[in-house]
Write a protein that holds these residues in place. Structure first.
Motif, short mmCIF file in Angstrom:
data_model
loop_
_atom_site.label_atom_id
_atom_site.label_comp_id
_atom_site.label_asym_id
_atom_site.label_seq_id
_atom_site.Cartn_x
_atom_site.Cartn_y
_atom_site.Cartn_z
N LEU A 145 1.55 5.19 -2.56
CA LEU A 145 2.56 6.22 -2.80
C LEU A 145 1.92 7.60 -2.97
N LEU A 146 0.80 7.64 -3.69
CA LEU A 146 0.10 8.91 -3.89
C LEU A 146 -0.44 9.45 -2.58
N ASP A 187 -9.99 2.15 -0.05
CA ASP A 187 -9.27 2.20 1.22
C ASP A 187 -8.12 1.21 1.16
N LEU A 188 -6.93 1.63 1.58
CA LEU A 188 -5.78 0.75 1.53
C LEU A 188 -5.97 -0.45 2.42
N ILE A 214 -2.37 -0.90 -6.07
CA ILE A 214 -2.41 -0.67 -4.63
C ILE A 214 -1.11 0.00 -4.16
N LEU A 215 0.02 -0.36 -4.79
CA LEU A 215 1.28 0.31 -4.46
C LEU A 215 1.27 1.76 -4.91
N PHE A 228 5.25 -2.54 0.29
CA PHE A 228 5.56 -1.57 1.32
C PHE A 228 5.88 -0.24 0.65
N ALA A 229 5.38 0.85 1.21
CA ALA A 229 5.65 2.19 0.70
C ALA A 229 6.00 3.09 1.88
N THR A 230 6.91 4.04 1.65
CA THR A 230 7.38 4.83 2.77
C THR A 230 7.93 6.18 2.31
#
Length: 206
Positions: A98-99, A5-6, A93-94, A34-36
């Motif tokens: 993203l996935l 879990d993130l 974790i990044l 951060f991912a977006t």
């Protein structure tokens, strides 16, 4: 194995509107990422830490992390040892986030920055060089191509990443008026050295 879990505590909480670039932005600090999928600029300031900008160009999904390896023992050259687990965690974790947003693992490409020799009193240990060495080896092992990089030297950098387009602007900070960057990285380095090693991360598939 239990699905990961993130951990949202590592997501950058500092959002603001950047008047110079005329768009929404987030600033990430040491230990954050951060991912977006949105047109949000990601900004960080690097000394000896490194940041990896990862992006699926076709899906226009991207993200950035900001990390360093905590173990600075002189003579330690095994970047695959316990210290590197922190770097591996920061990368995994990044990638995992993203996935989850819809990126495809085999389509990721990287731009990497940082690793400057800027921390006072520990220049002989080459922390920045070790961080750069780790991330280059990690990406090679994971078959993620590096399409741009600006590493090492002896100055901090301010990095602006635009995930939607993939563009990155780097401003080299040749003259510092205070010690904020070094103080922030030194505090982060001591914090993770005294913390227990993080667990493993199970990556989502493509």
């Amino acid at each position: 194995m239990k699905q990961f879990d993130l951990d949202n505590s590592h997501l950058a909480p500092n959002r603001y509107y950047d008047r110079h670039f005329d768009q929404e932005a987030v600033k990430i600090l040491p230990g954050e990422y951060f991912a977006t999928r949105d047109n949000t600029m990601i900004v960080t300031v690097l000394g000896s830490c490194v940041s990896v900008c990862l992006r699926d160009a076709k899906m226009r999904i991207g993200g950035m992390n900001h990390f360093l390896l905590p173990n600075d023992n002189s003579g330690t050259s095994d970047i695959l040892g316990d210290s590197a687990r922190y770097g591996g965690y920061a990368m995994e974790i990044l990638i995992n986030h993203l996935l989850k947003l819809g990126a495809r693992r085999n389509s990721l490409e990287a731009k990497i920055f940082g690793g400057g020799n800027v921390l006072r009193g520990i220049t002989a240990i080459n922390i920045g060089e070790r961080n750069a060495e780790f991330v280059l080896e990690y990406l090679q092992t994971e078959h993620i191509p590096v399409v741009a990089s600006d590493l090492l030297d002896n100055y901090p950098r301010k990095v602006y990443f635009f995930p939607a387009s993939g563009k990155v602007f780097v401003r080299k900070i040749k003259s510092m008026h205070n010690s904020t960057i070094m103080d922030r990285e030194s505090e982060y380095r001591m914090r993770i050295r005294n913390a227990p090693l993080v667990g493993e991360v199970e990556l989502f598939g493509d």
